[in-house]
Design an enzyme around this catalytic site. Structure first.
Site, PDB file in Angstrom:
ATOM      1  N   TYR A 160      24.322  19.743 145.862  1.00 20.98           N
ATOM      2  CA  TYR A 160      23.168  19.096 145.629  1.00 20.98           C
ATOM      3  C   TYR A 160      22.887  18.002 146.592  1.00 20.98           C
ATOM      4  O   TYR A 160      23.507  17.021 146.592  1.00 20.98           O
ATOM      5  CB  TYR A 160      22.799  18.915 144.310  1.00 20.98           C
ATOM      6  CG  TYR A 160      22.698  19.771 143.081  1.00 20.98           C
ATOM      7  CD1 TYR A 160      22.946  21.292 143.627  1.00 20.98           C
ATOM      8  CD2 TYR A 160      22.769  19.786 141.762  1.00 20.98           C
ATOM      9  CE1 TYR A 160      22.842  22.391 142.685  1.00 20.98           C
ATOM     10  CE2 TYR A 160      22.552  20.868 140.748  1.00 20.98           C
ATOM     11  CZ  TYR A 160      22.892  21.944 141.503  1.00 20.98           C
ATOM     12  OH  TYR A 160      22.658  23.178 140.400  1.00 20.98           O
ATOM     13  N   SER A 210      11.291  27.526 138.388  1.00 21.26           N
ATOM     14  CA  SER A 210      11.103  26.421 139.404  1.00 21.26           C
ATOM     15  C   SER A 210       9.817  25.735 139.094  1.00 21.26           C
ATOM     16  O   SER A 210       9.159  24.904 140.269  1.00 21.26           O
ATOM     17  CB  SER A 210      10.967  27.000 140.822  1.00 21.26           C
ATOM     18  OG  SER A 210      12.429  27.198 141.352  1.00 21.26           O
ATOM     19  N   LEU A 229       6.344  28.404 135.514  1.00 15.93           N
ATOM     20  CA  LEU A 229       6.143  28.676 134.156  1.00 15.93           C
ATOM     21  C   LEU A 229       5.584  27.305 133.453  1.00 15.93           C
ATOM     22  O   LEU A 229       5.898  27.080 132.366  1.00 15.93           O
ATOM     23  CB  LEU A 229       7.433  29.257 133.320  1.00 15.93           C
ATOM     24  CG  LEU A 229       7.623  30.706 133.268  1.00 15.93           C
ATOM     25  CD1 LEU A 229       8.652  31.068 132.189  1.00 15.93           C
ATOM     26  CD2 LEU A 229       6.230  31.376 132.652  1.00 15.93           C
TER      27      LEU A 229
HETATM   28  N1  LIG Z   1      23.992  27.172 138.565  1.00 13.23           N
HETATM   29  C1  LIG Z   1      23.058  27.407 139.394  1.00 13.23           C
HETATM   30  O1  LIG Z   1      23.243  28.184 140.251  1.00 13.23           O
HETATM   31  C2  LIG Z   1      21.815  26.751 139.433  1.00 13.23           C
HETATM   32  C3  LIG Z   1      20.579  26.770 139.993  1.00 13.23           C
HETATM   33  C4  LIG Z   1      19.606  26.083 139.971  1.00 13.23           C
HETATM   34  C5  LIG Z   1      19.449  24.993 138.983  1.00 13.23           C
HETATM   35  N2  LIG Z   1      20.819  24.894 138.391  1.00 13.23           N
HETATM   36  C6  LIG Z   1      20.576  23.387 137.417  1.00 13.23           C
HETATM   37  O2  LIG Z   1      19.343  23.746 136.632  1.00 13.23           O
HETATM   38  C7  LIG Z   1      18.578  22.408 137.065  1.00 13.23           C
HETATM   39  C8  LIG Z   1      17.242  23.040 136.694  1.00 13.23           C
HETATM   40  O3  LIG Z   1      16.869  24.204 137.354  1.00 13.23           O
HETATM   41  P1  LIG Z   1      15.205  24.352 137.980  1.00 13.23           P
HETATM   42  O4  LIG Z   1      14.903  22.862 138.670  1.00 13.23           O
HETATM   43  O5  LIG Z   1      15.411  25.591 138.630  1.00 13.23           O
HETATM   44  O6  LIG Z   1      14.554  24.329 136.734  1.00 13.23           O
HETATM   45  P2  LIG Z   1      13.000  24.743 136.250  1.00 13.23           P
HETATM   46  O7  LIG Z   1      12.863  24.330 134.953  1.00 13.23           O
HETATM   47  O8  LIG Z   1      12.754  26.138 136.497  1.00 13.23           O
HETATM   48  O9  LIG Z   1      11.982  23.961 137.578  1.00 13.23           O
HETATM   49  C9  LIG Z   1      11.732  22.724 137.667  1.00 13.23           C
HETATM   50  C10 LIG Z   1      11.039  22.221 138.502  1.00 13.23           C
HETATM   51  O10 LIG Z   1       9.499  22.592 137.694  1.00 13.23           O
HETATM   52  C11 LIG Z   1       8.549  21.600 137.738  1.00 13.23           C
HETATM   53  N3  LIG Z   1       8.497  20.877 136.623  1.00 13.23           N
HETATM   54  C12 LIG Z   1       9.518  20.572 135.711  1.00 13.23           C
HETATM   55  N4  LIG Z   1       8.876  19.988 134.451  1.00 13.23           N
HETATM   56  C13 LIG Z   1       7.633  20.335 134.611  1.00 13.23           C
HETATM   57  C14 LIG Z   1       6.565  20.263 133.630  1.00 13.23           C
HETATM   58  N5  LIG Z   1       6.572  19.584 132.632  1.00 13.23           N
HETATM   59  N6  LIG Z   1       5.363  20.340 134.134  1.00 13.23           N
HETATM   60  C15 LIG Z   1       5.053  20.730 135.261  1.00 13.23           C
HETATM   61  N7  LIG Z   1       6.067  21.098 136.213  1.00 13.23           N
HETATM   62  C16 LIG Z   1       7.464  20.836 135.716  1.00 13.23           C
HETATM   63  C17 LIG Z   1       9.361  20.591 138.991  1.00 13.23           C
HETATM   64  O11 LIG Z   1       9.017  20.724 140.220  1.00 13.23           O
HETATM   65  P3  LIG Z   1       7.672  20.436 140.987  1.00 13.23           P
HETATM   66  O12 LIG Z   1       7.228  18.820 140.370  1.00 13.23           O
HETATM   67  O13 LIG Z   1       8.333  20.284 142.162  1.00 13.23           O
HETATM   68  O14 LIG Z   1       6.634  21.188 140.759  1.00 13.23           O
HETATM   69  C18 LIG Z   1      10.734  20.724 138.620  1.00 13.23           C
HETATM   70  O15 LIG Z   1      11.737  20.116 139.406  1.00 13.23           O
HETATM   71  C19 LIG Z   1      18.851  21.915 138.169  1.00 13.23           C
HETATM   72  O16 LIG Z   1      18.658  20.749 138.620  1.00 13.23           O
HETATM   73  C20 LIG Z   1      20.602  22.065 138.187  1.00 13.23           C
HETATM   74  O17 LIG Z   1      21.070  21.065 137.532  1.00 13.23           O
HETATM   75  C21 LIG Z   1      21.788  25.536 138.670  1.00 13.23           C
END
Ligand SMILES: NC(=O)c1ccc[n+]([C@@H]2O[C@H](COP(=O)([O-])OP(=O)(O)OC[C@H]3O[C@@H](n4cnc5c(N)ncnc54)[C@H](OP(=O)(O)O)[C@@H]3O)[C@@H](O)[C@H]2O)c1
Length: 374
Positions: free
Chosen positions: A71, A228, A231
């Site tokens: 990361y 991302s 949703l």
């Molecule tokens: N193991 C793996 O391969 C893998 C892969 C991916 C992630 N992860 C882990 O999972 C975590 C979460 O993944 P993800 O970032 O993909 O999760 P996600 O919940 O699908 O997307 C998070 C993004 O959505 C937006 N967001 C979050 N909460 C919100 C809200 N309440 N209202 C409006 N927009 C909102 C923000 O982006 P914006 O502000 O840019 O819109 C935020 O960065 C990562 O930080 C990491 O620790 C693991």
């Protein structure tokens, strides 16, 4: 589930470790050019903003932080390390991972070899400013290394106390079963968790991997709860999001980025799929009935899946963090709402799963058959 204040706690798989049911994901900490596109997105946080998010998360009752060596090429771990120094270390559960290439000029700086895993643990501990890691995870399967080598290394690291537990991420069903069988029949420490993409828009792991988790005692740590951010309800049907204000906008503004990131991470032609928008409409109605938000419904739906131990959230502001943490405890989606969300969530049915599930209905449920948990 036990709750302290407004945060729920679960055991992580069949281990004695208790984690908050919302884990703070830190893929948004730090920026880095030239590795993966996601780390160049405008909504990534700098050190000060990241520390504010971490402080707030702990204040709200969270105890579980997920990162990875890759990361922002180590910056996420460094940012957590400078924060962790000011905390009571033992109150925080730190999870990190290795597998991705860390140095393009070094053939051995990736994969799940003994050499790379041990080096990664040492380097992660250095960046995190800690002398142990609570949960060390293989970021994905590695075809290049025999699983025996990987498993023996994890076991050795647990025995010498550098890592407390280990888990896997991004594997398929046969791989996970092989992992579990190796640990079982060699009487070594077992993996306790599987970190997998899981959301109302990504349910493929329900067919195989989660069955292994249920039957073998692994807790699921779900990532991508909001796909991302798609949703979250903040995007409107037919309107292209701005490139600079969200990760979804950033991915979709540039075809090359979308291609590089791939559908595994983001839904790229979201504005053309009615089923996706109908799902968001349904989530909006359920959210309104509870006085909650769409992200809270997305996360709550995950928390009510028995296999999920903790949902890893992403947040690029305190407002998003507070919103997402509000899914943790103190309210529930009803049976009817869960069914309505299931029905609205687009799911492909694949042979032989559809076939087997139809043949194995309630009349084939055997309470004494301990080897099958559905
Ligand atoms: N193991 C793996 O391969 C893998 C892969 C991916 C992630 N992860 C882990 O999972 C975590 C979460 O993944 P993800 O970032 O993909 O999760 P996600 O919940 O699908 O997307 C998070 C993004 O959505 C937006 N967001 C979050 N909460 C919100 C809200 N309440 N209202 C409006 N927009 C909102 C923000 O982006 P914006 O502000 O840019 O819109 C935020 O960065 C990562 O930080 C990491 O620790 C693991």
């Amino acid at each position: 589930m036990a709750a302290i204040g407004n945060v729920g706690y679960n055991y992580l798989g069949a281990s004695g470790l208790k984690v908050s049911n919302i884990c703070l994901g830190t893929m948004t900490f730090g920026t880095c050019k030239g590795s993966f596109p996601v780390f160049e997105c405008n909504t990534q946080l700098d050190e000060k903003q990241s520390h504010e998010v971490l402080d707030k998360y702990v204040q709200l009752g969270g105890n579980f932080v997920d990162t990875a060596n890759v990361y922002s090429k180590g910056k996420s771990e460094e940012i957590i390390g400078s924060w962790l120094q000011k905390q009571e270390r033992d109150r925080i559960i730190i999870a990190t991972k290795c597998r991705a290439q860390m140095d393009a000029s070094d053939q051995n700086s990736c994969g799940l070899s003994r050499r790379h895993i041990v080096q990664s643990v040492e380097e992660s501990m250095f960046r995190l400013k800690t002398n142990y890691i609570d949960l060390f995870q293989a970021h994905a399967w590695d075809n290049g290394t025999p699983i025996e080598e990987t498993m023996r290394t994890f076991d050795d690291l647990v025995r010498c106390g550098k890592i407390r537990y280990y888990g896997f991420s991004n594997v398929c069903g046969w791989q996970l079963q092989k992992i579990v069988e190796f640990a079982k029949y060699n009487r070594i420490n077992q993996p306790i968790s599987l970190q997998q993409q899981y959301s109302l828009l990504c349910r493929q792991s329900e067919w195989e991997e989660f069955m292994v988790c249920k039957n073998e005692g692994l807790g699921v740590l779900s990532w991508g709860a909001l796909k991302s951010g798609f949703l979250s309800g903040k995007f409107k049907r037919g309107e292209k999001p701005s490139k600079t204000q969200s990760r979804v906008g950033f991915y979709n503004a540039d075809e090359n980025v979308a291609k590089q990131v791939g559908l595994a991470v983001v839904w790229s032609d979201y504005n053309e799929n009615d089923a996706y928008w109908n799902l968001i409409d349904k989530m909006g109605k359920i959210a309104a009935a509870h006085g909650k938000s769409i992200p809270q419904v997305a996360i709550r739906w995950l928390l009510q899946q028995d296999v999920v131990a903790s949902v890893i959230i992403g947040a690029t502001s305190i407002k998003q963090l507070e919103d997402n943490m509000g899914a943790s405890a103190g309210w529930e989606l009803s049976k009817e709402e869960m069914s309505a969300l299931d029905a609205a969530s687009p799911r492909m049915s694949y042979y032989p799963y559809d076939f087997l599930w139809r043949l194995n209905g309630p009349d084939r449920y055997n309470q004494f058959n301990r080897s099958i948990k559905l």
